[in-house]
Design an enzyme around this catalytic site. Sequence first.
Site, short mmCIF file in Angstrom:
data_model
loop_
_atom_site.label_atom_id
_atom_site.label_comp_id
_atom_site.label_asym_id
_atom_site.label_seq_id
_atom_site.Cartn_x
_atom_site.Cartn_y
_atom_site.Cartn_z
N THR A 1 0.84 -1.20 0.00
CA THR A 1 0.00 0.00 0.00
C THR A 1 0.87 1.24 0.00
O THR A 1 1.99 1.21 0.52
CB THR A 1 -0.94 0.05 1.23
OG1 THR A 1 -1.81 1.17 1.09
CG2 THR A 1 -0.18 0.19 2.53
N ASN B 1 -0.82 3.98 1.04
CA ASN B 1 -1.70 4.77 1.90
C ASN B 1 -1.15 4.73 3.35
O ASN B 1 -1.18 3.70 4.00
CB ASN B 1 -3.11 4.17 1.84
CG ASN B 1 -4.11 4.92 2.68
OD1 ASN B 1 -3.78 5.43 3.74
ND2 ASN B 1 -5.35 4.97 2.21
N LYS C 1 -3.56 3.37 6.08
CA LYS C 1 -3.70 1.91 6.10
C LYS C 1 -2.49 1.25 6.74
O LYS C 1 -2.61 0.33 7.53
CB LYS C 1 -3.79 1.38 4.67
CG LYS C 1 -5.10 1.54 4.01
CD LYS C 1 -5.05 0.78 2.69
CE LYS C 1 -6.34 0.87 1.94
NZ LYS C 1 -6.34 0.04 0.74
N ASP D 1 -7.99 -4.11 -0.58
CA ASP D 1 -8.84 -3.12 -1.24
C ASP D 1 -9.99 -2.86 -0.27
O ASP D 1 -10.57 -3.80 0.28
CB ASP D 1 -9.37 -3.61 -2.59
CG ASP D 1 -9.97 -2.46 -3.37
OD1 ASP D 1 -9.35 -1.38 -3.41
OD2 ASP D 1 -11.06 -2.62 -3.94
N PHE E 1 -8.26 8.54 8.31
CA PHE E 1 -8.03 9.03 6.96
C PHE E 1 -9.33 8.87 6.15
O PHE E 1 -10.30 8.31 6.65
CB PHE E 1 -6.87 8.29 6.28
CG PHE E 1 -7.15 6.83 6.02
CD1 PHE E 1 -6.97 5.89 7.01
CD2 PHE E 1 -7.62 6.41 4.78
CE1 PHE E 1 -7.25 4.54 6.78
CE2 PHE E 1 -7.89 5.06 4.53
CZ PHE E 1 -7.70 4.13 5.54
N GLY E 2 -9.30 9.34 4.92
CA GLY E 2 -10.42 9.11 4.00
C GLY E 2 -11.77 9.53 4.56
O GLY E 2 -11.96 10.67 4.98
N TYR E 3 -12.72 8.60 4.58
CA TYR E 3 -14.09 8.91 4.99
C TYR E 3 -14.27 8.83 6.52
O TYR E 3 -15.40 8.97 7.01
CB TYR E 3 -15.07 7.96 4.31
CG TYR E 3 -15.07 8.05 2.80
CD1 TYR E 3 -15.77 9.05 2.13
CD2 TYR E 3 -14.34 7.15 2.03
CE1 TYR E 3 -15.76 9.15 0.75
CE2 TYR E 3 -14.32 7.23 0.64
CZ TYR E 3 -15.03 8.24 0.01
OH TYR E 3 -15.00 8.33 -1.36
N ASP E 4 -13.21 8.60 7.27
CA ASP E 4 -13.35 8.42 8.72
C ASP E 4 -14.13 9.54 9.43
O ASP E 4 -14.98 9.25 10.27
CB ASP E 4 -11.97 8.26 9.38
CG ASP E 4 -11.45 6.84 9.28
OD1 ASP E 4 -12.25 5.93 8.99
OD2 ASP E 4 -10.24 6.64 9.47
N LYS F 1 -10.18 2.70 16.89
CA LYS F 1 -10.56 2.24 15.55
C LYS F 1 -10.11 0.80 15.33
O LYS F 1 -10.83 -0.02 14.78
CB LYS F 1 -9.98 3.19 14.48
CG LYS F 1 -10.48 2.84 13.08
CD LYS F 1 -10.00 3.79 11.99
CE LYS F 1 -10.40 3.23 10.63
NZ LYS F 1 -9.76 3.89 9.50
P1 IMP Z 1 -8.03 1.55 -1.79
O1 IMP Z 1 -6.73 2.19 -1.43
O2 IMP Z 1 -8.28 1.38 -3.22
O3 IMP Z 1 -8.32 0.33 -0.98
O4 IMP Z 1 -9.15 2.63 -1.44
C1 IMP Z 1 -9.49 2.85 -0.17
C2 IMP Z 1 -10.34 4.11 -0.16
O5 IMP Z 1 -11.53 3.80 0.55
C3 IMP Z 1 -9.59 5.16 0.59
O6 IMP Z 1 -9.04 6.10 -0.26
C4 IMP Z 1 -10.68 5.77 1.43
O7 IMP Z 1 -11.28 6.78 0.68
C5 IMP Z 1 -11.70 4.66 1.63
N1 IMP Z 1 -11.45 3.92 2.88
C6 IMP Z 1 -11.09 2.62 3.00
N2 IMP Z 1 -10.89 2.28 4.27
C7 IMP Z 1 -11.10 3.40 4.96
C8 IMP Z 1 -11.03 3.68 6.35
O8 IMP Z 1 -10.67 2.86 7.21
N3 IMP Z 1 -11.33 4.93 6.68
C9 IMP Z 1 -11.70 5.87 5.79
N4 IMP Z 1 -11.76 5.69 4.49
C10 IMP Z 1 -11.47 4.43 4.08
#
Ligand code: IMP
Length: 207
Positions: A10, A12, A15, A77, A160-163, A183
């Site tokens: 990853t 991210n 993550k 994913d 992160f993201g939608y948290d 979390k």
């Molecule tokens: P991936 O990197 O393709 O798996 O995309 C994951 C995306 O889903 C991230 O960019 C976030 O927008 C969202 N996402 C997945 N897991 C989380 C989480 O634990 N918290 C917040 N957003 C998440």
Amino acid sequence: MSRPVIVFGTRNPGKLREVAAGLGEVARVQGLDDFPPVPEPVESGASFAENARAKALAYAKLLAPHLEKDALVLAEDAGLEIYALDGYPGVRSSRIADDDEVRRRLVLAKLHAGGYSDEDSRRARFVSAMALVTGGEVLAQVEGEVEGVIAPQPRGTGGFGYDPLFFYPPYGKTFGECSLAEKRAVSHRAMALTVIMDFIRKNLTEE
Ligand code: IMP
């Protein structure tokens, strides 16, 4: 006890933070930064599981010249599914816009446009699919999920993201307002990781 090497595929950092500590109990964890740069695999699958599997196989192939013998590759994913919006943003969670803030605004705008204002119609879940691969072989494929409600506006700066939008009723706050430990006690990612760690303990560690 001999512990296998696992590369977590990853870029991210959120993550990585959530996975590295737990996984470190059963394996020696490496990240993509421990290797020469490789391109990010394209995510074109129709499900989280399909994408996790394709990502793990692709990273295993790309990193093969640099991997220690018997090293494993783990990929995830993940995404958000809102029931009233037929699972939107789903497998496209990271791609509906270029940055997290715009993605959160888009989700809120869709709920607003649909008139989904009460808690029940804003129910959602996070899903995490993980695949563990060695060479060209998938050893384990698992999924975890956690249910919540989309908050009327973002709250908190954690995660992160939608948290900040993901209100978790048992805690009475969003994942954005949670500590990493809070979390990790309940998240989709932690649930999937628990199963992966059990698999590693049972099958891949030597006493
Ligand atoms: P991936 O990197 O393709 O798996 O995309 C994951 C995306 O889903 C991230 O960019 C976030 O927008 C969202 N996402 C997945 N897991 C989380 C989480 O634990 N918290 C917040 N957003 C998440």
